[in-house]
Every structure is written in C-alpha cells, then in structure tokens.
Design a protein around this motif. Structure first.
Motif, PDB file in Angstrom:
ATOM      1  N   UNK A  80       3.845  62.223  41.897  1.00 24.90           N
ATOM      2  CA  UNK A  80       3.892  61.882  40.470  1.00 24.90           C
ATOM      3  C   UNK A  80       5.213  61.181  40.175  1.00 24.90           C
ATOM      4  N   UNK A  81       5.125  59.918  39.792  1.00 25.06           N
ATOM      5  CA  UNK A  81       6.324  59.125  39.510  1.00 25.06           C
ATOM      6  C   UNK A  81       6.815  59.346  38.079  1.00 25.06           C
ATOM      7  N   UNK A  82       8.138  59.471  37.875  1.00 24.03           N
ATOM      8  CA  UNK A  82       8.681  59.585  36.516  1.00 24.03           C
ATOM      9  C   UNK A  82       8.324  58.391  35.635  1.00 24.03           C
ATOM     10  N   UNK A  83       8.105  57.222  36.229  1.00 29.31           N
ATOM     11  CA  UNK A  83       7.834  56.008  35.448  1.00 29.31           C
ATOM     12  C   UNK A  83       6.520  56.075  34.673  1.00 29.31           C
ATOM     13  N   UNK A  84       5.625  57.018  35.060  1.00 26.22           N
ATOM     14  CA  UNK A  84       4.325  57.112  34.397  1.00 26.22           C
ATOM     15  C   UNK A  84       4.374  57.895  33.098  1.00 26.22           C
ATOM     16  N   UNK A  85       5.461  58.591  32.812  1.00 27.00           N
ATOM     17  CA  UNK A  85       5.572  59.361  31.579  1.00 27.00           C
ATOM     18  C   UNK A  85       5.782  58.435  30.379  1.00 27.00           C
ATOM     19  N   UNK A  86       5.510  58.961  29.203  1.00 28.42           N
ATOM     20  CA  UNK A  86       5.651  58.181  27.983  1.00 28.42           C
ATOM     21  C   UNK A  86       7.052  57.667  27.751  1.00 28.42           C
ATOM     22  N   UNK A  87       8.066  58.404  28.241  1.00 33.41           N
ATOM     23  CA  UNK A  87       9.451  57.962  28.042  1.00 33.41           C
ATOM     24  C   UNK A  87       9.954  57.087  29.188  1.00 33.41           C
ATOM     25  N   UNK A  88       9.038  56.698  30.086  1.00 30.61           N
ATOM     26  CA  UNK A  88       9.433  55.844  31.205  1.00 30.61           C
ATOM     27  C   UNK A  88      10.275  56.539  32.251  1.00 30.61           C
ATOM     28  N   UNK A  89      10.391  57.845  32.146  1.00 31.01           N
ATOM     29  CA  UNK A  89      11.142  58.607  33.153  1.00 31.01           C
ATOM     30  C   UNK A  89      12.560  58.947  32.748  1.00 31.01           C
ATOM     31  N   UNK A  90      12.908  58.693  31.471  1.00 29.99           N
ATOM     32  CA  UNK A  90      14.286  58.959  31.033  1.00 29.99           C
ATOM     33  C   UNK A  90      14.650  60.433  31.133  1.00 29.99           C
ATOM     34  N   UNK A  91      13.669  61.309  30.915  1.00 30.39           N
ATOM     35  CA  UNK A  91      13.928  62.753  30.923  1.00 30.39           C
ATOM     36  C   UNK A  91      13.116  63.472  32.008  1.00 30.39           C
ATOM     37  N   UNK A  92      12.593  62.724  32.959  1.00 35.13           N
ATOM     38  CA  UNK A  92      11.698  63.304  33.961  1.00 35.13           C
ATOM     39  C   UNK A  92      12.265  63.107  35.365  1.00 35.13           C
ATOM     40  N   UNK A  93      11.693  63.828  36.316  1.00 38.35           N
ATOM     41  CA  UNK A  93      12.049  63.675  37.728  1.00 38.35           C
ATOM     42  C   UNK A  93      10.754  63.564  38.537  1.00 38.35           C
ATOM     43  N   UNK A  94      10.817  63.030  39.741  1.00 41.14           N
ATOM     44  CA  UNK A  94       9.618  62.993  40.580  1.00 41.14           C
ATOM     45  C   UNK A  94       9.115  64.407  40.878  1.00 41.14           C
ATOM     46  N   UNK A  95       7.816  64.508  41.039  1.00 40.78           N
ATOM     47  CA  UNK A  95       7.232  65.788  41.450  1.00 40.78           C
ATOM     48  C   UNK A  95       5.969  65.499  42.244  1.00 40.78           C
ATOM     49  N   UNK A  96       5.256  66.541  42.587  1.00 34.81           N
ATOM     50  CA  UNK A  96       4.034  66.412  43.377  1.00 34.81           C
ATOM     51  C   UNK A  96       2.995  67.330  42.755  1.00 34.81           C
TER      52      UNK A  96
END
Length: 202
Positions: A80-96
C-alpha cells in the motif's frame, strides 16, 4: 499476528473458506535439530482437523507425531503506497495489506488407509476445479505404483486447538480512503486483495 484488533475477524465460516480455497500452507514445529518448516497441501475435514502429508525424508516427519505444531496459511497481499491516500501521503507511511491464518494444535500420524483417503480427497477437490477435460482420479494409478509412491510419504492430522487470523484490509481507515487504496492495489495487479478490501473491509 498483527496486534491491532481492527484486523481480527473471528468468522469461522470465512476462515474455513480460506483454508479450502487456498489449500496450501506451511507447518512449523520445534525439533531436536531446531525449528523446521514443511510446505504442504492442506485438507480441512470440517470437523476440526487439518490433514496434510510430508515426504518420509522431510526433516519434520519423524518429529511430528504427538507434537504441537503451527500451520500458517497466507492469503492475498499487496503493498500500500502512501501516494494513494487522499492527502497524497503527507501524513501516511507505506504498509502492506494481507490475509493470514495461524492454526495451532496437536498432530497425530495417520495410518495408510487415512493417508489414501487424504490423497483421494485432495486430488478430487482440486481436479474438480479444473474447467477443461475429464478429472484425473486415483484409480488411474496401477496399484503397485500407488503403493510405491505412498511408501515415500507420511500423512498427518492436526486437531486445531487455536485459530489466529489477521485480515488486514485498511479497516482502520474510512471508507473513502479504503476505496482509494483498493483502486491503487487493483491498478498494480493485486486484484484479490483489492476485492477483499471491498467485500470484507468494513
């Protein structure tokens, strides 16, 4: 298993379906030579037992009868790429995201009649899922050939005493985020995990 309770789904029917649909896993046990693992085809008996067989020469075979073992079944998974989140990954990290099931229990060695039943059940089940042609059946093997092959393997049955599942489908995210992630995974070819996110992720 993942510690987040959001990723637990103690739905026995679902877990049994995973065993039956995947049909393959790993059996782990401690031996005097250290921990060992065997990769096995699995048959769920629907009465609380999991059956499998190993080559007679496998490092686990001589240690399993009467032992407590762990069987692990891995289902679909995907990065799961952070870039797919609504915020473009600003507050997210990669996961599986992934589906995994652990089954723990006592193992007993099967007799030759039980082993033949296991082999017949395994082949009949899998052959029945092949769309083209007539299913192969055990009676196609000459009896002497079948006896020779069976002499090289040992059948086991594990009485399942503990079920531990991780169904990690971004349930800790809201529905809009889950759909964005499912679409991203689907776009990368991880169709099975995307489908499970949409059907089981609530």
């Amino acid at each position: 298993m993942h510690p987040n309770p959001a990723f637990r789904r103690p739905d026995r029917a679902l877990l049994e379906t995973l065993i039956e649909e995947i049909g393959f896993g790993m059996v782990f046990a401690a031996t005097p030579d250290g921990p060992r693992v065997g990769h096995v085809a699995l048959h769920w008996t629907r009465d609380g037992a999991l059956q499998f067989h190993l080559a007679r020469g496998n490092a686990l075979t001589r240690h399993l009868d009467g032992a407590t073992a762990l069987v692990v079944i891995n289902g679909p998974d995907g990065y799961v790429s952070p870039r797919w989140y609504g915020d473009g990954g600003a507050e997210q990290v990669p996961t599986w995201n992934y589906v995994a099931l652990e089954l723990e229990g006592r193992v007993r060695r099967m007799d030759s009649e039980g082993l033949l039943g296991l082999l017949t059940d395994l082949s009949d089940t899998r052959e029945g899922r092949i769309a083209e042609g007539k299913p192969w059946t055990m009676d196609k093997l000459p009896e002497a050939r079948l006896r020779g092959l069976m002499a090289g393997i040992v059948g086991f049955e594990m009485e399942v005493q503990a079920w531990r599942e991780t169904i990690k489908l971004s349930q800790n995210k809201d529905s809009a985020e889950r759909e964005r992630l499912a679409a991203g995974l689907e776009g990368e070819g991880a169709v099975a995990i995307a489908h499970m996110m949409r059907s089981l992720g609530e």
